[in-house]
Design a protein around this motif. Structure first.
Motif, PDB file in Angstrom:
ATOM      1  N   GLU A  97       0.869  -1.184   0.000  1.00  0.00           N
ATOM      2  CA  GLU A  97       0.000   0.000   0.000  1.00  0.00           C
ATOM      3  C   GLU A  97       0.899   1.226   0.000  1.00  0.00           C
ATOM      4  O   GLU A  97       1.788   1.348   0.843  1.00  0.00           O
ATOM      5  CB  GLU A  97      -0.896  -0.018   1.243  1.00  0.00           C
ATOM      6  CG  GLU A  97      -1.612   1.270   1.554  1.00  0.00           C
ATOM      7  CD  GLU A  97      -2.586   1.694   0.468  1.00  0.00           C
ATOM      8  OE1 GLU A  97      -2.390   2.799  -0.085  1.00  0.00           O
ATOM      9  OE2 GLU A  97      -3.522   0.929   0.174  1.00  0.00           O
ATOM     10  N   ILE A 145      -2.634   4.308   5.528  1.00  0.00           N
ATOM     11  CA  ILE A 145      -3.396   3.069   5.317  1.00  0.00           C
ATOM     12  C   ILE A 145      -2.520   1.855   5.570  1.00  0.00           C
ATOM     13  O   ILE A 145      -2.961   0.864   6.163  1.00  0.00           O
ATOM     14  CB  ILE A 145      -3.979   3.036   3.895  1.00  0.00           C
ATOM     15  CG1 ILE A 145      -4.992   4.170   3.708  1.00  0.00           C
ATOM     16  CG2 ILE A 145      -4.646   1.683   3.622  1.00  0.00           C
ATOM     17  CD1 ILE A 145      -5.581   4.249   2.317  1.00  0.00           C
ATOM     18  N   LEU A 167      -3.300  -0.925   8.281  1.00  0.00           N
ATOM     19  CA  LEU A 167      -3.401  -2.341   7.929  1.00  0.00           C
ATOM     20  C   LEU A 167      -2.462  -3.167   8.793  1.00  0.00           C
ATOM     21  O   LEU A 167      -2.813  -4.250   9.266  1.00  0.00           O
ATOM     22  CB  LEU A 167      -3.060  -2.524   6.452  1.00  0.00           C
ATOM     23  CG  LEU A 167      -3.230  -3.923   5.865  1.00  0.00           C
ATOM     24  CD1 LEU A 167      -4.659  -4.414   6.041  1.00  0.00           C
ATOM     25  CD2 LEU A 167      -2.857  -3.911   4.383  1.00  0.00           C
ATOM     26  N   ASP A 175      -2.910  -3.110  -2.427  1.00  0.00           N
ATOM     27  CA  ASP A 175      -3.737  -2.080  -3.049  1.00  0.00           C
ATOM     28  C   ASP A 175      -3.714  -2.306  -4.555  1.00  0.00           C
ATOM     29  O   ASP A 175      -2.746  -2.848  -5.093  1.00  0.00           O
ATOM     30  CB  ASP A 175      -3.163  -0.700  -2.700  1.00  0.00           C
ATOM     31  CG  ASP A 175      -4.051   0.442  -3.168  1.00  0.00           C
ATOM     32  OD1 ASP A 175      -5.206   0.184  -3.562  1.00  0.00           O
ATOM     33  OD2 ASP A 175      -3.583   1.597  -3.130  1.00  0.00           O
ATOM     34  N   LEU A 219      -7.102  -5.102  -2.746  1.00  0.00           N
ATOM     35  CA  LEU A 219      -7.977  -4.123  -2.099  1.00  0.00           C
ATOM     36  C   LEU A 219      -8.111  -2.898  -2.996  1.00  0.00           C
ATOM     37  O   LEU A 219      -7.113  -2.399  -3.507  1.00  0.00           O
ATOM     38  CB  LEU A 219      -7.393  -3.694  -0.752  1.00  0.00           C
ATOM     39  CG  LEU A 219      -7.156  -4.797   0.272  1.00  0.00           C
ATOM     40  CD1 LEU A 219      -6.407  -4.237   1.482  1.00  0.00           C
ATOM     41  CD2 LEU A 219      -8.472  -5.407   0.712  1.00  0.00           C
ATOM     42  N   SER A 220      -9.331  -2.438  -3.198  1.00  0.00           N
ATOM     43  CA  SER A 220      -9.543  -1.283  -4.068  1.00  0.00           C
ATOM     44  C   SER A 220     -10.664  -0.418  -3.535  1.00  0.00           C
ATOM     45  O   SER A 220     -11.613  -0.917  -2.948  1.00  0.00           O
ATOM     46  CB  SER A 220      -9.891  -1.754  -5.488  1.00  0.00           C
ATOM     47  OG  SER A 220     -10.196  -0.648  -6.323  1.00  0.00           O
ATOM     48  N   GLN A 221     -10.542   0.886  -3.761  1.00  0.00           N
ATOM     49  CA  GLN A 221     -11.652   1.765  -3.428  1.00  0.00           C
ATOM     50  C   GLN A 221     -12.568   1.932  -4.638  1.00  0.00           C
ATOM     51  O   GLN A 221     -13.583   2.643  -4.572  1.00  0.00           O
ATOM     52  CB  GLN A 221     -11.135   3.123  -2.970  1.00  0.00           C
ATOM     53  CG  GLN A 221     -10.442   3.950  -4.036  1.00  0.00           C
ATOM     54  CD  GLN A 221      -9.802   5.199  -3.468  1.00  0.00           C
ATOM     55  OE1 GLN A 221      -8.778   5.169  -2.782  1.00  0.00           O
ATOM     56  NE2 GLN A 221     -10.433   6.343  -3.743  1.00  0.00           N
ATOM     57  N   LYS A 237     -11.937  -1.406  -0.258  1.00  0.00           N
ATOM     58  CA  LYS A 237     -11.223  -0.955   0.941  1.00  0.00           C
ATOM     59  C   LYS A 237     -12.161  -0.662   2.104  1.00  0.00           C
ATOM     60  O   LYS A 237     -11.735  -0.707   3.265  1.00  0.00           O
ATOM     61  CB  LYS A 237     -10.385   0.285   0.621  1.00  0.00           C
ATOM     62  CG  LYS A 237      -9.087  -0.028  -0.100  1.00  0.00           C
ATOM     63  CD  LYS A 237      -8.230   1.214  -0.223  1.00  0.00           C
ATOM     64  CE  LYS A 237      -6.883   0.885  -0.834  1.00  0.00           C
ATOM     65  NZ  LYS A 237      -6.022   2.084  -0.975  1.00  0.00           N
ATOM     66  N   GLU A 238     -13.405  -0.371   1.799  1.00  0.00           N
ATOM     67  CA  GLU A 238     -14.344  -0.098   2.878  1.00  0.00           C
ATOM     68  C   GLU A 238     -14.519  -1.306   3.786  1.00  0.00           C
ATOM     69  O   GLU A 238     -14.990  -1.189   4.913  1.00  0.00           O
ATOM     70  CB  GLU A 238     -15.687   0.323   2.309  1.00  0.00           C
ATOM     71  CG  GLU A 238     -16.375  -0.727   1.467  1.00  0.00           C
ATOM     72  CD  GLU A 238     -17.531  -0.168   0.653  1.00  0.00           C
ATOM     73  OE1 GLU A 238     -18.612  -0.764   0.712  1.00  0.00           O
ATOM     74  OE2 GLU A 238     -17.358   0.859  -0.037  1.00  0.00           O
ATOM     75  N   LEU A 276     -12.142  -2.907   5.105  1.00  0.00           N
ATOM     76  CA  LEU A 276     -11.052  -2.963   6.076  1.00  0.00           C
ATOM     77  C   LEU A 276     -11.527  -2.678   7.494  1.00  0.00           C
ATOM     78  O   LEU A 276     -10.846  -3.019   8.450  1.00  0.00           O
ATOM     79  CB  LEU A 276      -9.946  -1.970   5.689  1.00  0.00           C
ATOM     80  CG  LEU A 276      -9.109  -2.350   4.461  1.00  0.00           C
ATOM     81  CD1 LEU A 276      -8.065  -1.291   4.180  1.00  0.00           C
ATOM     82  CD2 LEU A 276      -8.445  -3.705   4.651  1.00  0.00           C
TER      83      LEU A 276
END
Length: 230
Positions: free
Chosen positions: A13, A18, A22, A59, A89-91, A114-115, A117
């Protein structure tokens, strides 16, 4: 009986905040050991080569291009380190990225927003799943794939007979063979034959274990595209 050894994780990441969040999140899990971190695609490949982790949590966008580096890392690791599972993981809700991640097999791959997490249980589930050779796809990405399906003009799904499409639709809803049989008033053997026909007509070869062929068939149904997007 001794407990199973902790899963060895590398986290990638480029955002320091972040990445540290993590790290702190994973540190609360006794059965997960964070052995390395990275902030760019070259660093990811170097750290994985050094530590040979069970799972890479990465990410999707990182230097040098801030594009699809997480997906590219997963693609390179499939060839160079196939034993390493990957959780991307992605937004962003990007169906094409998910389709690339699961091509040519869903084994050992997960795509989460990512939400998620904020819920360590979901992240743990994804990590455990890919470490065991399984797969996981964020429900919101599934919703996007459903929407994208209507925009596709050409699809191998046109090869399927109506009864085969019925079976595939229920597979996409997460039903077991027994539940599909009950819903369509068929024998389980008849359902198995239709599923075999579906996988054959969608060109999903026998080299990929059955459970992962089913995942890919469902992705193709949802996206309405063959073997991945552009």
């Amino acid at each position: 009986m001794e407990p199973a050894p902790a899963l060895r994780i590398v986290a990638a990441e480029d955002s320091y905040l972040i990445r540290e969040g993590l790290r702190a999140l994973l540190a609360t899990q006794d059965d997960i050991d964070l052995v390395g971190t990275a902030a760019s695609l070259p660093e990811v490949l170097a750290v994985v080569a050094e530590h040979r982790p069970d799972v890479l949590v990465t990410d999707v966008r990182m230097p040098p291009g801030q594009g699809d580096e997480g997906i590219r890392a997963a693609e390179e690791l499939r060839a160079g380190h196939p034993e390493t599972g990957v959780v991307v993981l992605s937004q962003y809700v990007e169906p094409d990225w998910a389709l690339r991640l699961f091509d040519p097999t869903a084994a050992g791959r997960a795509y989460l927003l990512k939400e998620r997490l904020g819920d360590i249980r979901q992240l743990r589930q994804a990590i455990r799943s890919v470490a065991a050779g399984g797969s996981m796809l964020d429900p919101r990405v599934v919703e996007a794939l459903v929407r994208a399906r209507t925009a596709r003009e050409r699809s191998p799904l046109t090869r399927l007979a109506p009864g085969e499409r019925d079976v595939l639709e229920l597979m996409a809803a997460g039903l077991s063979n027994a539940a599909i049989a009950e819903g369509l008033v068929l024998s389980e053997r008849a359902v198995e034959k239709r599923i075999t026909a579906v996988l054959t007509k969608l060109d999903l070869g026998p080299d990929d274990p059955g459970v992962h062929r089913r995942v890919r068939a469902v992705l193709m149904y949802l996206a309405g595209t063959a073997g991945g997007g552009s």
